[in-house]
Design an enzyme around this catalytic site. Structure first.
Site, short mmCIF file in Angstrom:
data_model
loop_
_atom_site.label_atom_id
_atom_site.label_comp_id
_atom_site.label_asym_id
_atom_site.label_seq_id
_atom_site.Cartn_x
_atom_site.Cartn_y
_atom_site.Cartn_z
N ASN A 105 42.48 39.87 33.93
CA ASN A 105 42.94 38.95 34.98
C ASN A 105 44.46 38.85 34.94
O ASN A 105 45.09 38.92 33.89
CB ASN A 105 42.25 37.58 34.91
CG ASN A 105 42.35 36.88 33.58
OD1 ASN A 105 42.46 37.52 32.54
ND2 ASN A 105 42.30 35.57 33.60
N VAL A 106 45.02 38.72 36.12
CA VAL A 106 46.47 38.68 36.29
C VAL A 106 46.78 37.48 37.18
O VAL A 106 46.49 37.50 38.38
CB VAL A 106 47.01 39.97 36.95
CG1 VAL A 106 48.52 39.90 37.11
CG2 VAL A 106 46.61 41.20 36.14
N ALA B 198 52.06 32.27 39.66
CA ALA B 198 52.45 30.86 39.71
C ALA B 198 51.88 30.15 40.93
O ALA B 198 51.73 28.93 40.93
CB ALA B 198 53.96 30.73 39.70
N HIS B 199 51.53 30.88 41.98
CA HIS B 199 50.96 30.21 43.16
C HIS B 199 49.43 30.22 43.14
O HIS B 199 48.78 29.99 44.15
CB HIS B 199 51.54 30.77 44.45
CG HIS B 199 51.04 32.14 44.84
ND1 HIS B 199 50.88 33.18 43.95
CD2 HIS B 199 50.65 32.61 46.04
CE1 HIS B 199 50.41 34.23 44.60
NE2 HIS B 199 50.27 33.92 45.87
N CYS C 98 41.17 38.60 39.45
CA CYS C 98 40.18 38.57 38.39
C CYS C 98 40.11 39.92 37.66
O CYS C 98 40.44 40.96 38.22
CB CYS C 98 38.80 38.27 38.95
SG CYS C 98 38.61 36.62 39.63
N GLU D 285 37.45 41.63 36.87
CA GLU D 285 36.51 42.53 37.53
C GLU D 285 37.17 43.21 38.73
O GLU D 285 37.00 44.41 38.94
CB GLU D 285 35.26 41.78 38.01
CG GLU D 285 34.50 41.05 36.91
CD GLU D 285 34.93 39.60 36.75
OE1 GLU D 285 36.15 39.32 36.78
OE2 GLU D 285 34.05 38.75 36.58
N CYS E 271 32.88 35.43 39.21
CA CYS E 271 33.01 34.39 40.23
C CYS E 271 32.37 34.90 41.53
O CYS E 271 31.98 36.06 41.65
CB CYS E 271 34.48 34.03 40.45
SG CYS E 271 35.43 35.28 41.36
N CYS F 260 34.07 37.91 43.09
CA CYS F 260 33.80 39.16 42.34
C CYS F 260 32.37 39.63 42.53
O CYS F 260 32.11 40.83 42.55
CB CYS F 260 34.13 38.97 40.86
SG CYS F 260 35.90 38.97 40.55
#
Ligand SMILES: [Zn+2]
Length: 141
Positions: free
Chosen positions: A47-48, A51-52, A57, A59, A90, A93
């Protein structure tokens, strides 16, 4: 196609490695995913976050890596979270996995140490899913 009841140590190490490289400074919830394509090639993703709060995810990251090489079918999806709880895909995903899944695709969710917690097929992961066939496109299933 047999479903593993334990995950081999090499794959667990790969999952832990990619999870530990996640960029999750906001949630502190690093996740790693490895997808195995139809050819048997594995693609990893973490996951990456941003800030917003519109991060990617694990996957989705792994599927993007697979699709970027030209592969389109998922054989296995492995997901590892940071704890003992079930870190299942989720909703977004689940739909993304569905896009590239077949009836044989398995989605395996592991705890932080790599123990298998859940093993889903696509129907269990996203019942009665909306898919390509709903838009007149061929379905992989
Ligand atoms: Zn997701």
């Amino acid at each position: 196609m047999s479903v593993p009841t334990t995950i081999d140590a090499t794959l667990v190490a790969e999952l832990i490695g990619v999870r530990d490289r996640a960029y999750a400074p906001y949630s502190n919830h690093p996740v790693g995913a490895v997808v195995e394509s139809e050819s048997g090639t594995r693609y990893a993703g973490a996951n990456v976050e941003t800030a917003h709060y519109k991060g990617l995810c694990a996957e989705a990251s792994a599927i993007a890596a697979m699709v970027s090489t030209g592969e389109r079918r998922l054989q296995r999806v492995y997901v590892i979270g940071p704890g003992e709880h079930l870190c299942s895909p989720c909703g977004d995903c689940r739909q993304r996995i569905r896009e590239f899944a077949t009836a044989e695709t398995r989605i395996l969710v592991l705890d932080a140490q790599g123990n298998l917690l859940r093993d889903y097929d696509m129907e269990a992961l996203l019942p009665d899913a909306f898919g390509p066939e709903n838009l007149g496109k061929p379905s992989f299933a």
